[in-house]
Structure formats: C-alpha cells, structure tokens
Design a protein around this motif. Sequence first.
Motif, short mmCIF file in Angstrom:
data_model
loop_
_atom_site.label_atom_id
_atom_site.label_comp_id
_atom_site.label_asym_id
_atom_site.label_seq_id
_atom_site.Cartn_x
_atom_site.Cartn_y
_atom_site.Cartn_z
N ALA A 50 -5.35 -10.34 -11.07
CA ALA A 50 -4.02 -9.49 -10.84
C ALA A 50 -3.63 -8.64 -10.86
CB ALA A 50 -2.79 -10.75 -11.53
N LEU A 51 -4.49 -7.39 -11.98
CA LEU A 51 -4.55 -6.05 -11.74
C LEU A 51 -4.82 -5.65 -10.97
CD1 LEU A 51 -4.02 -3.93 -13.69
CD2 LEU A 51 -6.59 -4.07 -14.41
N GLY A 52 -5.45 -6.00 -10.47
CA GLY A 52 -6.23 -5.47 -9.07
C GLY A 52 -4.93 -5.29 -7.50
N ILE A 53 -5.08 -6.17 -7.78
CA ILE A 53 -3.92 -6.78 -6.27
C ILE A 53 -2.38 -5.82 -6.53
CG2 ILE A 53 -2.34 -8.65 -5.33
CD1 ILE A 53 -4.17 -10.47 -6.02
N ALA A 54 -1.99 -5.99 -8.13
CA ALA A 54 -0.67 -4.65 -8.30
C ALA A 54 -1.06 -3.55 -8.54
CB ALA A 54 -0.45 -4.83 -9.91
N VAL A 55 -2.23 -2.92 -8.83
CA VAL A 55 -2.42 -1.96 -8.26
C VAL A 55 -2.86 -1.64 -6.80
CG1 VAL A 55 -4.77 0.21 -8.42
CG2 VAL A 55 -4.08 -0.99 -10.52
N ALA A 56 -3.14 -2.25 -5.92
CA ALA A 56 -3.68 -2.43 -5.09
C ALA A 56 -2.43 -2.58 -3.90
CB ALA A 56 -4.03 -3.37 -3.66
N VAL A 57 -0.78 -2.99 -4.23
CA VAL A 57 0.11 -3.20 -3.74
C VAL A 57 1.20 -2.19 -4.42
CG1 VAL A 57 0.27 -5.50 -3.31
CG2 VAL A 57 1.14 -5.05 -5.13
N ILE A 63 1.33 -3.86 -12.78
CA ILE A 63 0.43 -3.05 -13.88
C ILE A 63 0.59 -3.57 -14.95
CG2 ILE A 63 -0.95 -0.58 -14.56
CD1 ILE A 63 -0.14 -0.35 -11.01
N GLU A 64 1.88 -3.04 -15.92
CA GLU A 64 1.55 -2.70 -17.05
C GLU A 64 1.99 -4.47 -17.72
OE1 GLU A 64 5.28 -0.78 -17.17
OE2 GLU A 64 4.51 1.39 -17.25
N ALA A 65 2.18 -5.05 -17.14
CA ALA A 65 2.51 -6.50 -17.46
C ALA A 65 0.72 -7.35 -17.22
CB ALA A 65 3.27 -6.88 -16.83
N HIS A 66 -0.15 -7.04 -16.52
CA HIS A 66 -1.01 -7.51 -16.35
C HIS A 66 -2.05 -6.92 -17.39
CE1 HIS A 66 -0.18 -11.04 -14.18
NE2 HIS A 66 0.41 -9.96 -12.88
N ILE A 67 -2.19 -5.30 -17.40
CA ILE A 67 -2.39 -4.62 -18.99
C ILE A 67 -2.95 -4.84 -19.57
CG2 ILE A 67 -2.87 -2.45 -19.27
CD1 ILE A 67 -4.50 -2.18 -17.14
#
Length: 111
Positions: A50-57, A63-67
């Motif tokens: 999920a973090l990788g997708i958040a960064v890519a999109v 990002i903040e939520a998944h971090i």
Amino acid sequence: MDHVKGLENVVENSKKLGSAIPNEMKAFGGLCGEVLKDGALTVKEKEFVALGIAVAVRCEGCIEAHINNLVNLKATREEVAETISVAVLMGGGPSTIYGGKALEAFDQLSK
C-alpha cells in the motif's frame, strides 16, 4: 511538513466524509478490514504494498496513513526505504519527491 498534523487531518477528513456518505465509507471500511488481515501476505507486507502504491500515485494522505500503520507494525527505516525504491522504479521521477515525503513521515512518526 508536519506529518503528525497531516495524519490528524487525514483522520478528521475521513470522519467528515463518513458523515457525508456513511454507507459508502462503511463499505470501504469493510473492504479495508477484509484486506488488511493476515493471509498469504502478512498485514505488514500488505502495508508495504500500500505504501509503494501511495508513493507511486502521489497520495500524501495515503502515505501518512500507511507510514503510521508501518510504524505501529515495527517496520524499520530500511524496509520503508526499500519499499520506496520499488515505488520509484514503478512511478518514475515524481515518486522520488513523494518517496522523500514518505521517508520524512517515517522519521517524524517513528519518534
């Protein structure tokens, strides 16, 4: 950027959206609950995806939520950085900007 306040903003906005569209947000919450449990992948592994997708999109709130979730799951800075490297591979130059934001968020939220 203050990622602690950013995360608080994400949570507050989600609550407001839940008031405006309760059925849809309840359904989305149910989906999150089903997806974010251990299966073939652990919850921690799914959070890295999920973090990788958040960064890519380029979704700052995501990002903040998944971090935050990864900090709570005891992810290391090295694991987060490697996840960001895969996101940069898939998302190109703009992902380097958001990858930096993700690493900054990890540093702030893991204190």
